[in-house]
Design a protein around this motif. Structure first.
Motif, short mmCIF file in Angstrom:
data_model
loop_
_atom_site.label_atom_id
_atom_site.label_comp_id
_atom_site.label_asym_id
_atom_site.label_seq_id
_atom_site.Cartn_x
_atom_site.Cartn_y
_atom_site.Cartn_z
N SER A 1 -24.87 -29.03 -21.19
CA SER A 1 -26.52 -28.71 -21.22
C SER A 1 -26.93 -28.38 -20.03
N ALA A 2 -26.21 -28.55 -18.73
CA ALA A 2 -26.54 -28.38 -17.36
C ALA A 2 -25.29 -28.31 -16.57
N PRO A 3 -25.19 -27.84 -15.40
CA PRO A 3 -23.95 -27.75 -14.60
C PRO A 3 -23.66 -29.32 -14.34
N GLY A 4 -22.50 -29.43 -14.64
CA GLY A 4 -21.82 -31.05 -14.54
C GLY A 4 -22.21 -31.91 -15.63
N THR A 5 -22.98 -31.27 -16.70
CA THR A 5 -23.33 -32.28 -17.72
C THR A 5 -22.75 -31.85 -19.13
N ARG A 6 -22.03 -32.53 -19.77
CA ARG A 6 -21.37 -32.12 -21.02
C ARG A 6 -22.38 -32.35 -21.90
N ASP A 7 -22.48 -31.86 -23.10
CA ASP A 7 -23.19 -31.92 -23.98
C ASP A 7 -22.61 -32.30 -25.55
N PHE A 8 -22.69 -33.34 -25.90
CA PHE A 8 -21.86 -33.91 -27.02
C PHE A 8 -22.80 -34.08 -28.26
N SER A 9 -23.84 -33.38 -28.21
CA SER A 9 -24.90 -33.38 -29.42
C SER A 9 -25.07 -32.08 -29.95
N ALA A 10 -25.28 -31.93 -31.36
CA ALA A 10 -25.23 -30.74 -32.11
C ALA A 10 -26.94 -30.48 -32.14
N SER A 11 -27.78 -31.37 -31.63
CA SER A 11 -29.11 -30.94 -31.53
C SER A 11 -29.52 -30.47 -30.16
N THR A 12 -29.12 -30.92 -29.18
CA THR A 12 -29.56 -30.70 -27.90
C THR A 12 -28.96 -29.25 -27.34
N PRO A 13 -29.78 -28.29 -26.93
CA PRO A 13 -29.47 -27.07 -26.70
C PRO A 13 -28.50 -27.24 -25.60
N TYR B 1 -24.49 -24.82 -23.95
CA TYR B 1 -23.93 -23.74 -23.93
C TYR B 1 -22.41 -23.77 -23.45
N PHE B 2 -21.39 -22.73 -23.65
CA PHE B 2 -20.34 -22.71 -23.71
C PHE B 2 -19.83 -22.25 -22.10
N SER B 3 -18.96 -23.18 -21.50
CA SER B 3 -18.69 -22.91 -20.08
C SER B 3 -17.23 -23.45 -19.77
N ILE B 4 -16.53 -22.76 -18.97
CA ILE B 4 -15.08 -23.24 -18.68
C ILE B 4 -14.98 -23.61 -17.24
N ASP B 5 -16.26 -23.44 -16.57
CA ASP B 5 -16.08 -23.95 -15.15
C ASP B 5 -17.02 -25.32 -14.80
N GLY B 6 -17.26 -26.14 -15.65
CA GLY B 6 -17.90 -27.21 -15.54
C GLY B 6 -19.53 -27.20 -15.78
N GLY B 7 -19.82 -26.05 -16.29
CA GLY B 7 -21.18 -25.81 -16.61
C GLY B 7 -21.90 -25.05 -15.69
N THR B 8 -20.86 -24.47 -14.67
CA THR B 8 -21.77 -23.41 -13.81
C THR B 8 -22.05 -22.18 -14.14
N THR B 9 -21.38 -21.69 -15.16
CA THR B 9 -21.38 -20.16 -15.78
C THR B 9 -21.44 -20.56 -17.31
N SER B 10 -22.55 -19.91 -17.87
CA SER B 10 -22.83 -19.93 -19.44
C SER B 10 -22.35 -18.85 -19.82
N LEU B 11 -21.11 -18.77 -20.64
CA LEU B 11 -20.47 -17.55 -21.33
C LEU B 11 -21.24 -17.29 -22.64
N GLN B 12 -21.93 -18.24 -23.34
CA GLN B 12 -22.59 -18.40 -24.47
C GLN B 12 -23.36 -19.26 -24.86
N THR B 13 -24.36 -19.17 -25.70
CA THR B 13 -25.33 -20.49 -26.11
C THR B 13 -24.77 -20.92 -27.52
N PHE B 14 -24.55 -22.13 -27.47
CA PHE B 14 -24.32 -22.77 -29.04
C PHE B 14 -25.53 -22.88 -30.03
N ASN B 15 -25.35 -22.64 -31.10
CA ASN B 15 -26.40 -22.80 -32.03
C ASN B 15 -26.73 -24.19 -32.46
N THR B 16 -28.30 -24.50 -32.35
CA THR B 16 -28.76 -25.69 -32.70
C THR B 16 -29.58 -25.57 -34.02
N GLN B 17 -29.67 -24.22 -34.56
CA GLN B 17 -30.58 -24.21 -36.01
C GLN B 17 -29.97 -24.92 -37.00
#
Length: 631
Positions: free
Chosen positions: A290-302, A304-320
């Motif tokens: 959900s932010a750099p250094g902050t993992r998002d373990f919720s299906a409802s919290t916006p 994104y997909f990142s492989i470098d600890g949240g620094t770079t967003s490669l895509q945004t996960f669905n919440t709809q």
């Protein structure tokens, strides 16, 4: 082992809140293989809730290719509309493993496929082959395919595709070590480096049985079913998107890859309950931020997909609502989006391929084999300085050759005099420019023997260094012999030749590689090499009737005159039949045994004797529109 779960890909804009696949009757499969019909349990169960029908708690452990299955379930009836189908196998077709990878996806056709349209089975197999070609895990996964149903359960009216996937419970330490041992690409290395050595969240972890094979946690060639996928029998599909996707239809290849990759583990569990254990997660959850250094373990919290600890967003996960949490939200058209777009090709993106790579599948690391080079027509005039190339002006565009087109690339410059240039990368295209101090020329030519390298930043693979020369003349009348400057070993090297001012003689005889000539101002005489030659013009004053360029050996089969640098939209008039040339046009005539190209850059008709530009080609040549590049 955890049960099969159900996931669906809905049509664009459909929330899926009234899906007709709820409240199914489920059966527990006690043999861990094909779906069974025993121990029916009516209605949904809270045992697993991922947005589709839920599955019953298992009655006990069973064996599944070396893994202990707590329960492997599939639906055996449906109250949904549309054509139903049997989950029974109607025969197995094994996709051949790619010779370069060894990954094999075995497809078992449900009997419902007998009513599928022509092209359906070929399209499913093509999607499987695409995945086989992109990953090299030496494993075999087994997937049932249905038409109008998935595992015997009728698809909902709003579902384009569905998947049922079996899950195995693993400890975090086992998962961490497996991902670490499985790292084969630069993306893997970055992803593993972002993982903590202890679980970042309280709960359990699971992998799909197909994923377990890729991670070395179960038999690589087990024959038990790893999952089922099914496709709508009521939605309109384009089964071959080679020529685009017809209006009002959906890209079947995208839907098929979407469902296959879910069985392979492209899902988020986001703390769902499996059996009696709450808060289950899977590998993809570890790269949900959900932010750099902050993992998002919720299906409802916006997130994104990142492989470098949240620094770079490669895509945004669905919440709809109605779409899977592990799919993309749909900011761009993509095969892994939660909601499909009609009438459009939905490509498999680099983010899709990277997601599969970091959750356990070994992406084929096809290294780029070289670079492509193209001129920058719009900056030709600005590049010509009085005694060299002007500072910071773009000279060429660089692309990679031979690598995975969906990957990300950067470029690097080496060789003699490389410090006089600048090379930047944006959107996978490199731009070679003169450096901040410009590029010095010399009387009769200054050679810069450069090298260019393309690096696939997704995989870490780089191309061999490709030779590329730039020759810059002086401000006066130069005589440049490119072959003499390059030497015998450089005859095949692609070369840009800049004459600058003066009446230059630019001679490419003896060269076999691609040559670009930019004579600049003055009456220049240019001789091409035996390969393809392009003659560049950035200003109408570069060749006029009073200071006319001469090309001594123009090869109509391969050579080109590039007028795009003039910045004027021109019309090709072909061979001129009179002494006039229309406004904003280019044409040619044979006269006195030679050929003359005329360009009118004005808004009115010009006579050929007073045309804005005139270029002589020695010899009687018949030109085509392909010989003249223009805006």
């Amino acid at each position: 082992m955890r049960p099969f779960h159900y996931r669906q890909l809905d049509t664009q804009g459909d929330t899926g809140t009234t899906s007709s696949v709820d409240n199914q009757t489920w059966s527990n499969d006690t043999d861990g293989g094909a779906f069974g019909t025993t121990n029916s349990l009516a209605g949904p169960s809270p045992w697993l809730n991922l947005g589709g029908p839920t599955s019953p708690a298992p009655t006990g452990p069973v064996a599944h290719d070396g893994l202990t299955l707590i329960g492997s379930v599939g639906s055996n009836s449906s109250r949904g509309g549309g054509s139903g189908g049997s989950g029974g196998s109607g025969g197995t077709t094994s996709t051949s493993p790619s010779p370069s990878t060894g990954l094999a996806i075995n497809i078992a056709w449900d009997s419902s496929v007998a009513s599928a349209p022509s092209g359906f089975q070929t399209a499913v197999l093509n999607a499987a082959h695409f995945i086989e070609a992109n990953y090299n895990d030496p494993v075999t996964i087994n997937i049932n395919v249905g038409y109008g149903e998935v595992g015997g359960t009728t698809l909902g009216s709003n579902a384009l595709g569905s998947s049922l996937t079996s899950l195995a419970s693993v400890s975090y330490s086992t998962l961490y070590n497996a991902l670490k041992a499985d790292a084969t690409t630069a993306s893997d290395a970055t992803a593993v480096a972002s993982l903590p050595t202890s679980a970042p969240v309280s709960g359990g972890f699971a992998v799909t049985t197909a994923q377990a094979k890729a991670l070395g946690l179960s038999s690589a060639t087990g024959t038990a079913t790893d999952g089922s996928i099914g496709f709508s029998s009521t939605s309109a599909f384009t089964y071959n998107d080679a020529n685009g996707v017809a209006s009002g239809t959906y890209d079947f290849n995208a839907v098929a890859v979407h469902e296959l990759t879910e069985v392979m583990g492209r899902i988020l569990l986001t703390g769902n309950t499996l059996g009696t254990t709450t808060n289950y997660y899977d590998p993809l959850d570890l790269f949900h931020y959900s932010a750099p250094g902050t993992r998002d373990f919720s299906a409802s919290t916006p997130g994104y997909f990142s492989i470098d600890g949240g620094t770079t967003s490669l895509q945004t996960f669905n919440t709809q609502s109605g779409g899977d949490a592990g799919d993309w939200a749909g900011a761009t058209i993509d095969a892994a989006n939660a909601f499909a777009t009609a009438g459009a090709i939905e490509p498999v993106s680099n983010a899709d391929l990277t997601a599969m790579d970091v959750i356990g599948w070994n992406r084929v690391s096809t290294a780029p084999t070289g670079v492509s080079i193209a001129s920058s027509p719009s900056t030709l005039a600005a590049a010509q300085g009085s005694g060299g190339l002007s500072a910071s002006v773009a000279l060429a565009q660089i692309g990679q050759v031979g690598g995975n087109s969906a990957d990300s690339f950067t470029y690097s410059l080496g060789g003699t005099g490389a410090s006089a240039f600048a090379l930047t990368t944006a959107s996978n295209i490199g731009t070679l420019a003169a450096g901040a101090a410009g590029v010095a020329g010399a009387t009769n030519g200054q050679l810069y023997a450069l090298t260019l390298t393309a690096t696939d930043t997704t995989t870490g693979n780089a191309s061999p260094a490709s030779a590329f020369d730039i020759v810059v003349g002086g401000s006066g009348a130069d005589t440049v012999s490119v072959a003499s400057l390059s030497g015998a070993l450089g005859a095949a090297t692609p070369t840009f030749i800049y004459g600058l001012g003066g009446n230059d003689v630019l001679n490419g005889a003896g060269m076999t590689g691609k040559l670009w000539f930019d004579g600049g101002a003055g009456a220049d005489t240019m001789t091409g090499g035996s390969g393809a030659n392009t003659y560049l013009y950035g200003s109408a004053s570069d060749s006029t009737a009073s200071a006319m360029d001469i090309i001594t050996n123009f090869h109509a089969a391969a050579d080109q005159i590039d007028l795009r640098g003039l910045g004027i939209a021109l019309k090709y008039d072909g061979k001129l039949k009179s002494t006039g040339i229309a406004a904003h046009s280019v044409g040619w005539q044979n006269s006195g045994g030679n050929t003359f190209v005329y360009v009118n850059t004005t808004g009115g008709t010009e006579s050929t004797s007073a045309a804005s530009m005139k270029i002589e080609l020695q010899g009687g040549i018949s030109l085509s529109s392909g010989n003249i590049l223009h805006a």
